[in-house]
Enzyme design. Structure first.
Site, PDB file in Angstrom:
ATOM      1  N   GLN A 221      -4.131  -2.677  -6.950  1.00 57.56           N
ATOM      2  CA  GLN A 221      -4.348  -2.458  -5.246  1.00 57.56           C
ATOM      3  C   GLN A 221      -4.207  -0.675  -5.264  1.00 57.56           C
ATOM      4  O   GLN A 221      -5.552   0.403  -4.570  1.00 57.56           O
ATOM      5  CB  GLN A 221      -3.225  -2.879  -3.842  1.00 57.56           C
ATOM      6  CG  GLN A 221      -3.543  -3.967  -3.993  1.00 57.56           C
ATOM      7  CD  GLN A 221      -2.751  -4.974  -2.827  1.00 57.56           C
ATOM      8  OE1 GLN A 221      -1.879  -5.393  -2.442  1.00 57.56           O
ATOM      9  NE2 GLN A 221      -2.717  -4.381  -1.522  1.00 57.56           N
ATOM     10  N   ARG A 368       0.406  -7.525   4.794  1.00 58.68           N
ATOM     11  CA  ARG A 368      -0.930  -8.303   5.270  1.00 58.68           C
ATOM     12  C   ARG A 368      -0.189  -6.856   6.226  1.00 58.68           C
ATOM     13  O   ARG A 368      -0.355  -7.926   7.641  1.00 58.68           O
ATOM     14  CB  ARG A 368      -0.880  -9.095   5.379  1.00 58.68           C
ATOM     15  CG  ARG A 368      -2.622  -9.502   5.944  1.00 58.68           C
ATOM     16  CD  ARG A 368      -2.920 -10.856   5.614  1.00 58.68           C
ATOM     17  NE  ARG A 368      -4.459 -10.889   5.754  1.00 58.68           N
ATOM     18  CZ  ARG A 368      -5.728 -12.161   5.908  1.00 58.68           C
ATOM     19  NH1 ARG A 368      -4.859 -12.739   4.981  1.00 58.68           N
ATOM     20  NH2 ARG A 368      -6.671 -11.538   5.856  1.00 58.68           N
ATOM     21  N   CYS A 369      -0.025  -6.302   6.136  1.00 55.89           N
ATOM     22  CA  CYS A 369       0.650  -5.358   7.429  1.00 55.89           C
ATOM     23  C   CYS A 369       0.326  -3.416   7.221  1.00 55.89           C
ATOM     24  O   CYS A 369       0.694  -3.192   5.884  1.00 55.89           O
ATOM     25  CB  CYS A 369       2.364  -4.946   6.954  1.00 55.89           C
ATOM     26  SG  CYS A 369       3.006  -4.127   8.239  1.00 55.89           S
ATOM     27  N   GLU A 738      -5.222  -7.037   8.493  1.00 51.59           N
ATOM     28  CA  GLU A 738      -4.204  -7.662   9.081  1.00 51.59           C
ATOM     29  C   GLU A 738      -4.024  -8.092  10.459  1.00 51.59           C
ATOM     30  O   GLU A 738      -3.011  -8.636  10.727  1.00 51.59           O
ATOM     31  CB  GLU A 738      -3.131  -6.781   8.371  1.00 51.59           C
ATOM     32  CG  GLU A 738      -2.941  -5.471   9.439  1.00 51.59           C
ATOM     33  CD  GLU A 738      -2.641  -4.241   8.440  1.00 51.59           C
ATOM     34  OE1 GLU A 738      -1.867  -2.900   8.772  1.00 51.59           O
ATOM     35  OE2 GLU A 738      -2.444  -4.078   7.072  1.00 51.59           O
TER      36      GLU A 738
END
Ligand code: CDP
Length: 784
Positions: A221, A368-369, A738
């Site tokens: 990522q 996702r945060c 997110e």
């Protein structure tokens, strides 16, 4: 001003179809495991069956002599090259391959390389490791007990404590609590869960002995940051390393850390001079790579008798597993957890977090945060509901009474954040209207009379996304800006490259829409490329919903730089002064004479064929964007559940999600992001937990036990939006990816607790399984 563009141009606000889906729906994506190189060989990890054990010996003889095996690497081998340990993203260090002892089940112990995958797997079975079991520490609450086993013998500090971090006014907050008329308290555990992306982690390391160049195809990522880490740790000149992140099948934070498998594949390729592929199995992914959450949180909230909130006090124990490998910006050992005052005007607040080691896999990644915002949003939205119960007040009314008023933005929170913009009441009103809140409350009253269990849960969350700014945010010292480079070709088509990396969020489409918005070049004429460190400008990557706030902004600014140059060329071509020109997406025209115009395509051609004297040829620009602040998306989610008294099964009857991410680039993609995140949030609330038995055996290490939601479990999501632009983002956009995962767990849990609140239930920890609910019902005498 945001100009309106035509559907053909497809700028902001158009739901154009995702460009990347053309290849994905044909099965033509190119993931790491699709990479095939001549002479490529395969790596396989040998992993520890024990959670805590001393390694007495590692015998690789039998594995080495199996035909087809090329190498077996152990921790001792890596130690000779000073590579047995590697730095984590949190300034801790982590074993690449175990030396001395193992600290969690499935820890990496040896790496076997063979001509094919089957031989590598067979050989891994032949590696003989003699272990001596040690006492295991599973419960973080016992990590600091005097008799607790010491896990990290390598550290100078001889206990299991990693950090203490606090923010806010401890004394002032305590004083408010001493005098407060009403207090509510909740102890909420946010369980250890796992992003479980469809594609597991993996890489192909390809060292070319002739050129000295190391090419690494990897599920990254953050390809640029990873290249820099490889250069610094491995001592390889950075220009000789090329990291390529091809298509990625979901990241969710799981693909931010550097894992031992990457390092071992690189070492093997450097040693053998062959390309080495390493791909994790599903169980390896679940058992050994970046977990999320694992926060044991206590929140107390004080208010007056009318429900006006006065103070928040939070104490948290963070279980970081065997190594502190949390992906956090340097200054934030507990991430952005201090956003825990949420959407409320709280005059006083204090928050403290202690991190400890246990015999579990390392992680602490932002699933996702935005670095622990999920834990924070869950906690505040839970404790607000507990306060509503204490006050016997409607939870919507309590929220309304305490929201930061729309006129108070920018708002400085007591824990130090400056929220850019918000209108919480508008989002809640829309959500409540959409779901028919007043009617539902009436229905609930009726149902209670007949003993039926129905609950309504509200979550009015505030997010914090888009790290930088660089003065406050860095990872391993690298500042958290991000970038975009745009080149316009002579025929008016374009290529744009960014420092971020899509893992399914649709960047190839939305970044093209930003270029279309700013330059009027149709989005279909703009190629977007990310993930190749040899070609893309440097950036910190995609996680924590930072792409739109950082690279999205960089794309707008780079396009505006191009527009500035285009204006000079247009003035030359139209034989007028720049001051006489007006812009509308796609062309400059002479003020008052719209027919005297030059399109961006004509200008691009002139940039290579008819260059104004004194101006450089070409039409391109790069921007490294350092955001002045984070963006603060928000929303209200409302969930309605019905509970089966006989089985404890919770059925989500309706779920309305109203989100506000400022100006939207692609409404369809945003909608998709919300649907996906809600589904994950629901799974966390009801289905998922990575648990450990007392010997440190991981429970939930396969999809048999770690449940993924399918269409069968997933309810119908109803969405809505309000739009409160970010005042500092060049497009007024905030991140969104997110929000649904951050905001939804509290809505689900609040709904279940609301259904049971008349029985005296104040809290149930996630995952709320039918078994757990049934036990509560049994305890309350509701079921037999
Ligand atoms: O960093 P990440 O891509 O995961 O998150 P994001 O910036 O929230 O963007 C997720 C997707 O939603 C991207 O394709 C964005 O361009 C899109 N988006 C949008 O269309 N409008 C917004 N205001 C925010 C995001």
């Amino acid at each position: 001003m945001i100009h309106k563009t035509s559907p053909e141009v497809g700028g902001m606000g158009h739901s154009i179809k995702r460009k990347e889906d053309l290849r994905f729906i044909q099965g033509k994506g190119n993931y790491v495991d699709d990479v095939q190189l001549p002479g490529m060989v395969y790596g396989q990890m040998v992993r520890s069956p024990y959670a805590h054990a001393r390694i007495k010996s590692v015998n690789t003889e039998k594995a080495r002599t199996l035909p087809g095996v090329l190498a077996v690497i152990t921790g001792a081998d890596l130690a000779k090259a000073n590579l047995a340990w590697m730095p984590t993203l949190s300034y801790d260090k982590q074993m690449v391959l175990a030396t001395g002892k193992v600290l969690f089940q499935s820890q990496e112990v040896a790496f076997v390389v063979a001509e094919d995958r089957y031989t590598a797997a067979d050989a891994a079975e032949l590696v003989e490791v003699e272990y001596e079991e040690l006492p295991v520490l599973v419960d973080p609450n016992k990590a600091l007990d005097p008799g607790a086993p010491l896990l990290r013998e390598d550290r100078e500090q001889k206990d299991n404590h990693i950090f203490h971090w606090e923010v806010g006014d401890r004394q002032g907050t305590d004083q408010v609590f001493q005098k407060a008329a009403v207090k509510a308290k909740v102890h909420a555990f946010f369980p250890r869960c796992h992003p479980a992306p469809l594609e597991t982690c993996g890489c192909v390391a390809d060292f070319n002995r002739a050129t000295g160049k190391l090419t690494i195809y990897m599920t990254s990522q953050a390809p640029h940051a990873h290249r820099t880490v490889f250069a610094l740790v491995g001592g390889i000149p950075e220009q000789n390393i090329r990291v390529i992140s091809p298509d990625i099948g979901g990241g969710f934070g799981n693909k931010v850390p550097v894992y031992p498998g990457y390092v071992c594949a690189i070492v093997a390729s450097l040693t053998l001079g062959l390309p080495v592929k390493w791909i994790e199995s599903r169980s390896e992914n679940l058992q050994s790579t970046g977990f999320a959450r694992d926060y044991h949180m206590t929140a107390e909230i004080a208010s007056d008798r009318d429900g006006k909130m006065q103070a928040l006090r939070v104490k948290t124990l963070a279980d970081h597993g065997a190594f502190n490998a949390a992906a956090q910006p340097t200054k934030f050992p507990a991430g952005l957890f201090s956003i825990c005052t949420g959407s409320y005007e709280l005059p006083a607040a204090f928050c403290e977090v202690d991190g400890v080691y246990t015999n579990k896999a390392p992680g602490g990644i932002a699933y996702r945060c935005s670095f622990r915002v999920t834990e924070a949003a869950y906690l505040i939205e839970r404790v607000v509901d507990v306060l509503a119960q204490e006050l016997q007040m409607d939870p919507a009314e309590l929220r309304r009474k305490n929201f930061i008023p729309a006129a108070s933005f920018p708002y400085k929170s007591p824990l130090g954040w400056t929220y850019d913009s918000g209108n919480y009441e508008a989002a809640m009103k829309l959500a409540l209207d959409k779901i028919g809140y007043a009617e539902l409350r009436k229905e609930q009253l009726e149902k209670r009379k007949t003993g039926e269990l129905m609950g309504i849960g509200i979550s009015s969350f505030t997010e914090i996304v888009g790290a930088g700014p660089a003065h406050t945010f860095d990872i391993l010292g690298i500042k958290m800006f991000d970038s975009c480079e745009i080149r316009i070709h002579p025929t008016g088509k374009a290529i744009a490259r960014m420092g971020t990396k899509s893992q399914g969020q649709g960047h190839e489409t939305t970044y093209a829409q930003i270029v279309a918005q700013e330059l009027g070049i149709p989005a279909s004429d703009v190629t977007v490329e990310e993930g190749d460190t040899d070609t893309a400008p440097y950036g910190l990557g995609t996680y924590a919903s930072r792409s739109t706030p950082t690279s999205g902004a960089a794309t707008a600014i780079a396009a505006r730089k191009i527009r500035d140059k285009a204006k000079k060329i247009a003035a030359y071509l139209l034989e007028c002064s720049e001051n006489d020109l007006e812009w509308e997406p796609g062309k400059f025209y002479v003020k008052g004479v719209p027919s005297k115009a030059k399109t961006i395509q004509e200008i691009a051609f002139a940039a290579y064929t008819n260059i104004p004297p004194g101006l450089e040829a070409g039409l391109e620009a790069v921007d490294y964007y350092d955001p002045p602040n984070l963006t603060f998306p928000f929303g209200t989610y409302v969930c309605v559940v019905d509970i089966d008294k006989g089985t404890g099964e919770v059925k989500v009857r309706r779920f309305v999600a109203v989100d506000d991410c400022g100006n939207i680039i692609n409404p369809m993609i945003v909608e998709g992001q919300i649907h996906g995140g809600l589904t994950e949030g629901m799974a966390i609330a009801f289905m998922q937990q990575i648990d450990y038995d007392e010997s440190g055996n991981v429970q939930g290490g396969s999809f048999m036990d770690y449940l993924l939601p399918t269409a069968v479990e997933t309810p119908h999501w109803e969405t809505g939006k309000t739009c409160t632009p970010s005042p500092h983002h060049p497009l007024g956009a905030k991140g969104v990816g997110e929000s649904p995962n951050v905001g939804s767990p509290a809505a689900f849990v609040n709904a279940v607790v609301d259904a049971l609140s008349h029985l005296g239930v104040r809290h149930i920890d996630m995952p709320i399984t039918p078994w757990k609910v049934w036990n509560v019902l049994k305890e309350k005498g509701v079921t037999g």
